[in-house]
Design an enzyme around this catalytic site. Structure first.
Site, short mmCIF file in Angstrom:
data_model
loop_
_atom_site.label_atom_id
_atom_site.label_comp_id
_atom_site.label_asym_id
_atom_site.label_seq_id
_atom_site.Cartn_x
_atom_site.Cartn_y
_atom_site.Cartn_z
CD GLU A 283 -3.04 0.42 -0.07
OE1 GLU A 283 -3.08 -0.76 -0.47
OE2 GLU A 283 -3.68 1.34 -0.62
CD1 TRP A 286 -1.25 0.75 -3.68
CD2 TRP A 286 -1.74 1.91 -5.55
NE1 TRP A 286 -1.96 -0.06 -4.54
CE2 TRP A 286 -2.28 0.62 -5.68
CE3 TRP A 286 -1.92 2.83 -6.59
CZ2 TRP A 286 -2.99 0.22 -6.80
CZ3 TRP A 286 -2.62 2.43 -7.70
CH2 TRP A 286 -3.15 1.15 -7.82
CD1 TRP A 315 -16.02 17.07 -16.40
CD2 TRP A 315 -16.89 15.30 -15.36
NE1 TRP A 315 -15.09 16.05 -16.46
CE2 TRP A 315 -15.60 14.95 -15.83
CE3 TRP A 315 -17.64 14.33 -14.68
CZ2 TRP A 315 -15.04 13.69 -15.63
CZ3 TRP A 315 -17.07 13.07 -14.49
CH2 TRP A 315 -15.80 12.76 -14.96
CG ASN A 350 -7.85 3.93 0.65
OD1 ASN A 350 -7.66 4.87 -0.12
ND2 ASN A 350 -7.88 2.68 0.25
CD1 TRP A 368 -11.86 14.02 -13.42
CD2 TRP A 368 -10.13 14.69 -12.16
NE1 TRP A 368 -10.84 14.40 -14.27
CE2 TRP A 368 -9.76 14.81 -13.52
CE3 TRP A 368 -9.21 15.05 -11.19
CZ2 TRP A 368 -8.51 15.29 -13.92
CZ3 TRP A 368 -7.96 15.51 -11.59
CH2 TRP A 368 -7.63 15.64 -12.94
CD1 TRP A 391 -9.32 13.36 -5.23
CD2 TRP A 391 -11.37 13.13 -6.11
NE1 TRP A 391 -10.24 13.63 -4.24
CE2 TRP A 391 -11.50 13.52 -4.75
CE3 TRP A 391 -12.53 12.92 -6.85
CZ2 TRP A 391 -12.75 13.69 -4.15
CZ3 TRP A 391 -13.78 13.10 -6.25
CH2 TRP A 391 -13.87 13.48 -4.91
C1 LIG Z 1 -9.93 10.11 -3.72
C2 LIG Z 1 -8.69 9.81 -2.91
C3 LIG Z 1 -7.90 10.84 -2.44
C4 LIG Z 1 -6.73 10.57 -1.70
N1 LIG Z 1 -5.96 11.63 -1.26
C5 LIG Z 1 -4.82 11.36 -0.57
C6 LIG Z 1 -3.99 12.43 -0.11
O1 LIG Z 1 -4.24 13.62 -0.37
N2 LIG Z 1 -2.89 12.11 0.63
C7 LIG Z 1 -2.56 10.81 0.91
O2 LIG Z 1 -1.55 10.58 1.60
N3 LIG Z 1 -3.31 9.79 0.47
C8 LIG Z 1 -4.43 10.02 -0.25
N4 LIG Z 1 -5.21 8.97 -0.67
C9 LIG Z 1 -4.74 7.59 -0.43
C10 LIG Z 1 -5.25 6.94 0.88
O3 LIG Z 1 -6.63 7.12 1.01
C11 LIG Z 1 -4.56 7.51 2.12
O4 LIG Z 1 -3.16 7.51 1.93
C12 LIG Z 1 -4.87 6.67 3.35
O5 LIG Z 1 -6.26 6.65 3.57
C13 LIG Z 1 -4.16 7.26 4.55
O6 LIG Z 1 -4.48 6.55 5.69
P1 LIG Z 1 -3.39 5.70 6.47
O7 LIG Z 1 -2.20 6.53 6.73
O8 LIG Z 1 -4.07 5.07 7.62
O9 LIG Z 1 -3.01 4.62 5.35
P2 LIG Z 1 -2.37 3.16 5.47
O10 LIG Z 1 -3.39 2.22 4.93
O11 LIG Z 1 -1.82 2.89 6.80
O12 LIG Z 1 -1.21 3.23 4.38
C14 LIG Z 1 0.11 3.68 4.73
C15 LIG Z 1 0.51 4.83 3.85
O13 LIG Z 1 0.62 4.43 2.50
C16 LIG Z 1 0.25 5.51 1.65
N5 LIG Z 1 -0.94 5.09 0.88
C17 LIG Z 1 -1.84 4.18 1.25
N6 LIG Z 1 -2.76 4.01 0.28
C18 LIG Z 1 -2.42 4.86 -0.70
C19 LIG Z 1 -2.98 5.16 -1.97
N7 LIG Z 1 -4.07 4.53 -2.45
N8 LIG Z 1 -2.39 6.10 -2.71
C20 LIG Z 1 -1.27 6.73 -2.28
N9 LIG Z 1 -0.71 6.49 -1.09
C21 LIG Z 1 -1.27 5.56 -0.32
C22 LIG Z 1 -0.10 6.68 2.55
O14 LIG Z 1 1.05 7.49 2.67
C23 LIG Z 1 -0.44 6.00 3.85
O15 LIG Z 1 -0.24 6.81 4.98
C24 LIG Z 1 -6.37 9.22 -1.43
C25 LIG Z 1 -7.19 8.19 -1.91
C26 LIG Z 1 -8.33 8.47 -2.63
C27 LIG Z 1 -9.19 7.34 -3.13
#
Ligand SMILES: Cc1cc2nc3c(=O)[nH]c(=O)nc-3n(C[C@H](O)[C@H](O)[C@H](O)COP(=O)(O)OP(=O)(O)OC[C@H]3O[C@@H](n4cnc5c(N)ncnc54)[C@H](O)[C@@H]3O)c2cc1C
Length: 480
Positions: A283, A286, A315, A350, A368, A391
């Site tokens: 994750e 990503w 849109w 997420n 978006w 997005w």
């Molecule tokens: C529409 C949308 C907008 C988002 N905007 C952001 C944002 O502005 N900033 C952001 O950090 N993440 C964003 N994310 C990705 C993800 O939702 C968050 O990183 C995550 O929810 C953060 O929670 P966590 O630290 O508990 O994640 P965990 O599940 O613990 O993951 C660990 C770390 O991995 C990274 N990560 C995890 N999933 C993703 C992902 N899909 N894409 C990129 N990085 C990821 C993050 O840095 C996160 O802190 C977005 C996802 C979506 C669908």
């Protein structure tokens, strides 16, 4: 020799090579440039700015303890950094500058200009790769950027194994030098900024997010030790604290990538698992993926869709409908609860980001970019590349995005990921009295009773509309 360490989104002392290596070379001082107008233009939320400035104050203390003064100077926009920085370097006779590369276009343009000017002045520049797991881009066998995550991830893992991932220790305490004299003088100069920092402090949930570096460290270790193993089964359930909630700190570079990797490897070894199969690491990858995409495709920094043809989509421009989504008044409890979580905490789970982004772009059929902007303005973890990637994934306009015909059904998502409505009850207390079934979709009578709005869109019709709009542009593109 006199080193200047220019800190940006790498606000940490441990595992920060530019600080440690500069200090090994000779007397070093650190600098941060506050660019409030630029941050506003980039839609950085008050919460993110608040946390950033708090981190900076904490870092200033830690650096100070090692006799490394942190200077804080200010300009409005990135394009002014050039002037401000060259003047500063000349004034204080720095001979060397140390920094990490950054990815978004404005940041790249800023750095290019600054580095040219400093080189003209005879200042040596030490530019490190990205502050990510991999500091450099990776390519597929054809030498092209990856457009699909899974093959990217395979190569990413290979590359990771082949590089030195040793954690870079914090620098030794520096001998006293001249800098300490004017660091005192600087107190006056920076007091304005400290005042600003103080005034911003109220604007985010410090009770949830303000952590000292020691507390942050405990949070990371605790997650890896106690929750990482259950991450695959818990990560999609918003009512449970199954994810790390480290994103705000990662976005500001308060956590080092090598440090995280080492912890993951240690924990996996303890549990007899192969770290390369760890779901949490996948994750985290990503994050690197979206950053690398933004680097390879600068159009993303200009808010253009990754899939060109989706720019033809007309849109829905209905502002009222957009506002209802922003306000958490769509009449779909899981979406509204998600939007309230964002408003109340600065963070959203997420799974809910995916549900609410899909709802906005597919069912309300709103551009978006409007959702992306609203998230950025409210998220404490706002990260340009991850947000843009998320997005565009949800809107099916992006790279390796969800196929356009897969439209999330908010009701099914709600029943599946919040089966007992625990999350909904937490953020929509007005619905707390409803039973586990109707909480996902209250009856007309229940809505009246609880003063909860009617649904603003019909799922089936909206889904059909979205799919046919995407089909139309796909066919046009194929010349059918
Ligand atoms: C529409 C949308 C907008 C988002 N905007 C952001 C944002 O502005 N900033 C952001 O950090 N993440 C964003 N994310 C990705 C993800 O939702 C968050 O990183 C995550 O929810 C953060 O929670 P966590 O630290 O508990 O994640 P965990 O599940 O613990 O993951 C660990 C770390 O991995 C990274 N990560 C995890 N999933 C993703 C992902 N899909 N894409 C990129 N990085 C990821 C993050 O840095 C996160 O802190 C977005 C996802 C979506 C669908």
């Amino acid at each position: 020799m006199k080193n200047l360490i220019w800190l940006r989104n790498d606000l940490r002392l441990e595992d920060n090579p530019i600080i440690t290596h500069a200090c090994q070379q000779g007397p070093s001082e650190a600098l941060f440039i506050v660019c409030q107008a630029q941050w506003r233009q980039h839609d950085e939320s008050a919460a993110k700015i608040g946390l950033k400035l708090d981190a900076l104050l904490a870092l200033a203390n830690d650096l100070n303890a090692l006799n490394i003064p942190l200077h804080i100077i200010e300009c409005d926009f990135f394009h002014q950094c050039d002037n401000v920085l060259t003047r500063f370097c000349q004034q204080h006779q720095f001979t060397d500058i140390w920094l990490h590369r950054e990815i978004p276009l404005h940041e790249q343009q800023r750095d290019q200009k600054v580095l040219e000017s400093l080189t003209d002045l005879g200042i040596r520049t030490h530019v490190y790769g990205w502050d990510l797991f991999l500091p450099m881009p990776i390519y597929n066998q054809q030498g092209l950027p990856f457009r699909v995550f899974t093959p990217f991830y395979k190569k990413w893992l290979q590359q990771l194994q082949g590089q030195d991932n040793r954690v870079i220790p914090a620098p030794q305490k520096q001998p006293h030098n001249d800098a300490n004299r004017y660091s005192v003088a600087l107190t006056e100069q920076t007091s304005d900024i400290v005042n600003k920092i103080t005034s911003l402090k109220k604007e985010y949930r410090q009770d949830l997010w303000a952590l000292s570096y020691t507390e942050l460290d405990q949070k990371i270790i605790q997650f890896c030790h106690a929750k990482m193993a259950a991450y695959p089964s818990q990560r999609d359930i918003p009512a449970v604290a199954g994810t790390s909630t480290l994103s705000p700190y990662l976005a500001l570079g308060m956590i080092g990538p090598r440090y995280l990797l080492n912890l993951i490897q240690l924990e996996c070894a303890d549990q007899g698992q192969d770290w390369r199969e760890n779901d949490w690491l996948r994750e985290l990858a990503w994050r690197d993926f979206y950053k690398q995409l933004m680097w390879h495709f600068p159009a993303l920094s200009r808010h253009q869709a990754f899939k060109d043809n989706t720019e033809q989509i007309k849109w829905n421009e209905d502002e009222e409908v957009f506002q209802a989504w922003c306000d958490g008044k769509t009449g779909f409890p899981i979406v509204d609860a998600a939007m309230r979580q964002l408003k109340q905490t600065g963070w959203m789970h997420n799974r809910l980001r995916m549900i609410s982004a899909s709802f906005l772009t597919k069912l309300l059929f709103i551009d978006w970019r409007k959702g992306e902007r609203f998230f950025m303005q409210n998220l404490i973890d706002g990260d340009f590349a991850a947000n843009n990637g998320g997005w565009q994934w949800s809107a099916s306009t992006g790279c390796d995005a969800v196929p356009y015909f897969r439209v999330f059904n908010p009701l099914r998502q709600s029943e599946k990921f919040d089966p007992e409505g625990q999350f909904i009850r937490r953020f929509l207390p007005e619905l707390a009295i409803l039973d586990n079934k109707s909480i996902h979709n209250p009856t007309e009578e229940q809505r009246q009773l609880t003063n909860y709005p009617r649904t603003i869109v019909d799922y089936k019709q909206a889904r059909t509309h979205a799919i046919s709009a995407f089909e139309k542009i796909t066919k046009q593109n194929e010349g059918l």
